[in-house]
Design a protein around this motif. Sequence first.
Motif, PDB file in Angstrom:
ATOM      1  N   UNK A   1       9.140  -1.202  16.176  1.00 30.29           N
ATOM      2  CA  UNK A   1       9.844  -2.007  15.160  1.00 30.29           C
ATOM      3  C   UNK A   1      11.193  -2.475  15.712  1.00 30.29           C
ATOM      4  N   UNK A   2      11.456  -3.766  15.594  1.00 32.90           N
ATOM      5  CA  UNK A   2      12.691  -4.303  16.165  1.00 32.90           C
ATOM      6  C   UNK A   2      13.886  -4.002  15.259  1.00 32.90           C
ATOM      7  N   UNK A   3      15.081  -4.095  15.837  1.00 31.81           N
ATOM      8  CA  UNK A   3      16.291  -3.899  15.045  1.00 31.81           C
ATOM      9  C   UNK A   3      16.353  -4.895  13.893  1.00 31.81           C
ATOM     10  N   UNK A   4      15.914  -6.131  14.161  1.00 35.53           N
ATOM     11  CA  UNK A   4      15.959  -7.166  13.111  1.00 35.53           C
ATOM     12  C   UNK A   4      15.038  -6.782  11.953  1.00 35.53           C
ATOM     13  N   UNK A   5      13.869  -6.214  12.271  1.00 33.86           N
ATOM     14  CA  UNK A   5      12.939  -5.820  11.205  1.00 33.86           C
ATOM     15  C   UNK A   5      13.509  -4.669  10.381  1.00 33.86           C
ATOM     16  N   UNK A   6      14.138  -3.720  11.059  1.00 31.97           N
ATOM     17  CA  UNK A   6      14.763  -2.608  10.327  1.00 31.97           C
ATOM     18  C   UNK A   6      15.870  -3.151   9.423  1.00 31.97           C
ATOM     19  N   UNK A   7      16.670  -4.074   9.972  1.00 34.54           N
ATOM     20  CA  UNK A   7      17.769  -4.659   9.194  1.00 34.54           C
ATOM     21  C   UNK A   7      17.222  -5.408   7.976  1.00 34.54           C
ATOM     22  N   UNK A   8      16.128  -6.163   8.172  1.00 29.00           N
ATOM     23  CA  UNK A   8      15.523  -6.897   7.049  1.00 29.00           C
ATOM     24  C   UNK A   8      15.098  -5.928   5.946  1.00 29.00           C
ATOM     25  N   UNK A   9      14.500  -4.810   6.352  1.00 26.97           N
ATOM     26  CA  UNK A   9      14.036  -3.831   5.373  1.00 26.97           C
ATOM     27  C   UNK A   9      15.210  -3.256   4.582  1.00 26.97           C
ATOM     28  N   UNK A  10      16.300  -2.946   5.293  1.00 24.21           N
ATOM     29  CA  UNK A  10      17.472  -2.402   4.603  1.00 24.21           C
ATOM     30  C   UNK A  10      18.081  -3.438   3.650  1.00 24.21           C
ATOM     31  N   UNK A  66      20.425   6.570   8.662  1.00 25.51           N
ATOM     32  CA  UNK A  66      19.785   7.125   9.860  1.00 25.51           C
ATOM     33  C   UNK A  66      18.391   7.640   9.532  1.00 25.51           C
ATOM     34  N   UNK A  67      18.267   8.386   8.414  1.00 23.82           N
ATOM     35  CA  UNK A  67      16.961   8.903   7.995  1.00 23.82           C
ATOM     36  C   UNK A  67      15.975   7.755   7.802  1.00 23.82           C
ATOM     37  N   UNK A  68      16.467   6.673   7.182  1.00 22.83           N
ATOM     38  CA  UNK A  68      15.586   5.548   6.912  1.00 22.83           C
ATOM     39  C   UNK A  68      15.118   4.894   8.215  1.00 22.83           C
ATOM     40  N   UNK A  69      16.019   4.824   9.187  1.00 19.84           N
ATOM     41  CA  UNK A  69      15.633   4.282  10.491  1.00 19.84           C
ATOM     42  C   UNK A  69      14.519   5.122  11.124  1.00 19.84           C
ATOM     43  N   UNK A  70      14.707   6.432  11.084  1.00 20.88           N
ATOM     44  CA  UNK A  70      13.710   7.323  11.684  1.00 20.88           C
ATOM     45  C   UNK A  70      12.363   7.128  11.001  1.00 20.88           C
ATOM     46  N   UNK A  71      12.397   7.083   9.668  1.00 24.72           N
ATOM     47  CA  UNK A  71      11.146   6.914   8.922  1.00 24.72           C
ATOM     48  C   UNK A  71      10.476   5.594   9.283  1.00 24.72           C
ATOM     49  N   UNK A  72      11.265   4.530   9.368  1.00 28.65           N
ATOM     50  CA  UNK A  72      10.704   3.210   9.674  1.00 28.65           C
ATOM     51  C   UNK A  72      10.110   3.166  11.075  1.00 28.65           C
ATOM     52  N   UNK A  73      10.823   3.751  12.030  1.00 29.85           N
ATOM     53  CA  UNK A  73      10.333   3.718  13.410  1.00 29.85           C
ATOM     54  C   UNK A  73       9.070   4.569  13.552  1.00 29.85           C
ATOM     55  N   UNK A  74       9.079   5.751  12.906  1.00 35.42           N
ATOM     56  CA  UNK A  74       7.967   6.679  13.134  1.00 35.42           C
ATOM     57  C   UNK A  74       6.733   6.374  12.280  1.00 35.42           C
ATOM     58  N   UNK A  75       6.970   5.874  11.049  1.00 37.17           N
ATOM     59  CA  UNK A  75       5.814   5.655  10.172  1.00 37.17           C
ATOM     60  C   UNK A  75       5.651   4.203   9.755  1.00 37.17           C
ATOM     61  N   UNK A  76       6.695   3.403  10.004  1.00 37.28           N
ATOM     62  CA  UNK A  76       6.631   2.006   9.570  1.00 37.28           C
ATOM     63  C   UNK A  76       6.808   1.853   8.071  1.00 37.28           C
ATOM     64  N   UNK A  77       7.117   2.955   7.384  1.00 34.70           N
ATOM     65  CA  UNK A  77       7.213   2.904   5.921  1.00 34.70           C
ATOM     66  C   UNK A  77       8.524   3.508   5.438  1.00 34.70           C
ATOM     67  N   UNK A  78       8.811   3.232   4.164  1.00 38.11           N
ATOM     68  CA  UNK A  78      10.014   3.773   3.548  1.00 38.11           C
ATOM     69  C   UNK A  78       9.659   4.120   2.105  1.00 38.11           C
TER      70      UNK A  78
END
Length: 574
Positions: A1-10, A66-78
């Motif tokens: 998951x790219x930084x941009x995708x994580x940012x979009x989710x947040x 930080x927790x949300x980042x870990x969850x997104x990277x590891x599971x792709x979900x939040x």
Amino acid sequence: MTNAQIADTLELLADLLEFQGANPFRVRSYRNGARTIRDHAESIESIVAADPRRLLDIEGVGDSVADKCVSLVQTGRLEQLEALQAEVPESVVKLLRVPGVGPKKAATLHKELGIRSLAELEQACRDGRVRSVRGFGAKTEEAILRNVVFAEKAELRILWADADRVAVDMLAHMRSSPVVRRAEMAGSYRRGRDTVGDLDLLVVAADREAAMDHLAHAPRVRETLARGETKMSVRLDSGLQLDLRAVPAESFGAALQYFTGSKAHNVELRGRAKDRGLKINEYGVFRGDEPIAGAEENEVYAAIGLPWFPPELREARREFEWADAGRLPKLIEPADIRGDLHMHTTATDGRATVEQMVEAASRLGYEYIAVTDHSRRVTMARGLDPARLRAQWKAIDRLRGRRSDGPAILKGVECDILEKGGMDLPDDVLAEADWVLASIHYGQRQSRAQITERVLEAIEHPHVNAIAHPTGRLLQRREAYEIDLDAVFQAAARHSKILEVNANPARLDLDDIQCAAACRHGIPIVINTDAHGPEGLDDMRYGVTQARRAGLTRDDVLNTRPWKQVERILARGH
DNA sequence: GCCGTTTTCGGCCCGACTGTTTTCAGTCG
């Protein structure tokens, strides 16, 4: 998951929370986190893989983000996001995009009228149902009907180059008024951002009312959105919004600083002012009630013990750190450029002959240019096979013999990196070139790993000098392909290869953060226009602006050097 | 939710403008 995708989710999480009426500071925290993650040079994915605790070192990222980042990277979900999405239909978030509709109004409309989408909102306004809701009236209803079209356009940001034409026009119009003493554009336009969402115009006027009237009568102004004593907003013919602020002469510098931003830069500045017992706002710098600076921008910075920052640097990235160390870089300027190493001619998809391009480059005072037409794989552009390429080079040799002045003409090529890997032209042909750009035009839908592998192979190729448009990213369109830039940087540094900043204003191959990261790897940057005609060579300044935003100096950029020096640098890559 | 360290709780920018309201909330930049 790219930084941009994580940012979009947040960001989405922030939108939904805001809609629900969550603590606004909490919402802002998520937005701050999203911004810093989007800007972060290292990929969040690799940080999580190495040591997730390092996420906390990122400014604005705490336990929760930080927790949300870990969850997104590891599971792709939040989980939290999914719970919110179950409660709030996502289309409702789009209501927030209507100018004048914020979280409170959107929530009321959803609750009272059951409105779930822009279409339903528009219908409710037409039916006169909105004005029946407490806190809403006929004017609000009309405003929503007028503005709903802007929400549907998603986000109206236009290319800097297009905004520039409008801005130059509007400035000239305002300066033509006898009551206007000073006029400047501020905002992201002044910072040179690749796209611009609106224009911020500051004026000092002998008569504010007359200045506002003058704006209202500008040819490009379609309607006045708001008008008060010091502030006025208009919609221009292009749909772009322009905000005018009339400020007193003694506050002009403070207002210019304040409205140029960025927001993050100003937050840092305010904090520093506070540390010194000073207050800073759009009217000036104050000790208690006493103004100590405000008329000129450099005085405002000086009052806080800081140097004047070029607007392109004002993003709260490295500029304060540089200023503290007394090492604010002397940014590259358009006049530093000595040559252009990427252009096309009528041999492929260009609109001018080699001679015409040489003439244009000569007028710009360039010392050298490289003719880099496409290779054969680019069939749509009638790409060159070895025979036609060699014929072009022969013609260049003859041209060199005929011309005694003007730029040196280099025999180059933009050679395609094939879908299956490898270069589109044989090694013996590439070996004869003075300058070889490698680029991807086909197989852009391959996986990130495959694309990266193709580019890495090109970087290792002995006759390739530089990678042209390394990410293929075009503004206002989806990213062309995905590539592992970290790997590209490492390989380019190892093999002494060059990366191109493409000056085409619709392209953003390396944004300022990526460009700065490439530089930190010691990779030489070349700024090229990729011109398809003589006028295309004038795009150079857009590329230079991009390099300035990355904090690059003349020394960081290859084509600020004489060709003899460039040749020595190229030799290292062979 | 994040930050700091003269604060582990209490800030977090704040002024301009609009509309609806009868004294101010919501939105924006």
